[in-house]
Design an enzyme around this catalytic site. Structure first.
Site, mmCIF file in Angstrom:
data_model
loop_
_atom_site.group_PDB
_atom_site.id
_atom_site.type_symbol
_atom_site.label_atom_id
_atom_site.label_comp_id
_atom_site.label_asym_id
_atom_site.label_seq_id
_atom_site.Cartn_x
_atom_site.Cartn_y
_atom_site.Cartn_z
ATOM 1 N N LEU A 1 19.203 144.666 11.237
ATOM 2 C CA LEU A 1 18.134 145.193 10.461
ATOM 3 C C LEU A 1 18.539 144.875 8.984
ATOM 4 O O LEU A 1 19.912 144.800 8.693
ATOM 5 C CB LEU A 1 18.073 146.839 10.622
ATOM 6 C CG LEU A 1 17.226 147.114 11.957
ATOM 7 C CD1 LEU A 1 17.344 148.659 11.940
ATOM 8 C CD2 LEU A 1 16.064 146.665 12.116
ATOM 9 N N ASP A 2 17.822 144.634 8.062
ATOM 10 C CA ASP A 2 17.919 144.638 6.604
ATOM 11 C C ASP A 2 18.514 145.864 6.240
ATOM 12 O O ASP A 2 18.472 146.962 6.729
ATOM 13 C CB ASP A 2 16.806 144.063 5.795
ATOM 14 C CG ASP A 2 16.273 142.897 6.219
ATOM 15 O OD1 ASP A 2 16.823 141.915 6.988
ATOM 16 O OD2 ASP A 2 14.821 142.604 5.783
ATOM 17 N N ARG A 3 19.213 145.655 5.012
ATOM 18 C CA ARG A 3 19.995 146.923 4.524
ATOM 19 C C ARG A 3 18.988 148.018 4.209
ATOM 20 O O ARG A 3 19.237 149.285 4.515
ATOM 21 C CB ARG A 3 20.578 146.388 3.220
ATOM 22 C CG ARG A 3 21.287 147.474 2.229
ATOM 23 C CD ARG A 3 22.011 146.931 1.165
ATOM 24 N NE ARG A 3 21.234 146.544 0.322
ATOM 25 C CZ ARG A 3 20.537 147.084 -0.626
ATOM 26 N NH1 ARG A 3 20.744 148.367 -0.914
ATOM 27 N NH2 ARG A 3 19.970 146.612 -1.678
#
Length: 271
Positions: free
Chosen positions: A138-140
């Site tokens: 998942l993106d930050r």
């Protein structure tokens, strides 16, 4: 009062067959693109590069490296942005671990994050040999469910399930503007053509190296910002593929960037 001891991080690098025979400085520059040749020379001169197996310090930038060589770069740990160093465990059995990752917590180390990452939090909580391997990322800045399998068993099957599109993924996002009808976005993606931002993704034809990417977006609720009355829409995004930054790019390209997205919701100059 004495100052606290300086902390260091160690970056492991293994020489791949494509870089067999490279000079040490060229190898390091090719693996860590943000480092200039001068900076690489300084790192070598300071004795910060060694062999992982023997501990031998490599002090000649002209030294040749060979495929399979395991090297370690030791460097002072930078000041990292503060993040929520925690996660909530949703489910666990012998083969499966499911967690809720908070927004702002990076999954892997990067240029700005080394210890403030989910991988480090897992090591701290479960031990360095915990044996769990993530099946996806998942993106930050994205919060949500992440799935892990056992490194020696279930992880392979889980990764194949994600790659084979056997997993149904559902995201919620708050976007700019009024999106009134559901839309299926079929737009191949790759590194943004002409962008000055190295990590930015954008529309790239398959003929030019882009990868197929499809997202279905459905509006759920409409509203507006309290202070400036700008319209916003809560949407459900259902990606059929799993390209890097896919949902963020697709939404931005149809004129409904995710609220607060610094990379795709602002002009590049402001980023």
């Amino acid at each position: 009062m004495s100052e606290p001891p300086e902390e260091f991080i160690e970056i492991p690098l293994v020489v791949d067959p494509a870089r067999d025979g490279f000079r040490l400085d060229r190898f390091l520059s090719s693996r860590i693109a943000r480092l200039s040749r001068t900076r690489v020379q300084t790192i070598v001169d300071n004795g910060q590069v060694r062999r992982a197996d023997t501990g031998e310090v490599l002090l000649r930038a002209s030294q040749r490296v060979r495929a399979g060589d395991a090297l370690v770069i030791r460097r002072p740990a930078p000041r990292e942005p503060e993040v929520v160093l925690d996660y909530r465990e949703i489910y666990r059995d012998e083969a499966l671990l499911v967690i809720d990752k908070p927004a702002g917590l990076p999954v892997h180390p990067s240029a700005s994050y080394h210890r403030h990452t989910l991988t480090q939090v897992l090591r701290d909580r479960l031990g360095p040999g915990h044996g769990w391997d993530m099946a996806h990322r998942l993106d930050r800045e994205t919060s949500g469910v992440m799935v892990f399998g056992r490194r020696a068993g279930s992880a392979t099957a889980l990764k194949k399930a994600f790659l084979g599109r056997e997993v149904r993924k559902r995201y919620l996002a708050l976007v700019h503007g009024l999106l009134e009808e559901h839309v299926r976005i079929d737009m191949s993606l790759g590194f943004s053509i002409g962008s000055k931002i190295r990590i930015k993704i954008g529309p790239v034809p398959v003929a030019d190296g882009g990868l197929p990417a499809v997202t279905t977006v459905r509006p759920l609720r409409h509203g507006e910002f309290k202070f400036n009355k700008m319209p916003v829409t809560l949407v459900e995004a259902l990606p059929e593929t799993g390209r890097q930054h896919q949902i963020r790019v697709h939404l931005a390209e149809i004129g409904h960037a995710v609220v607060g997205d610094k990379l795709y919701g602002l002009p590049e100059e402001e980023f």
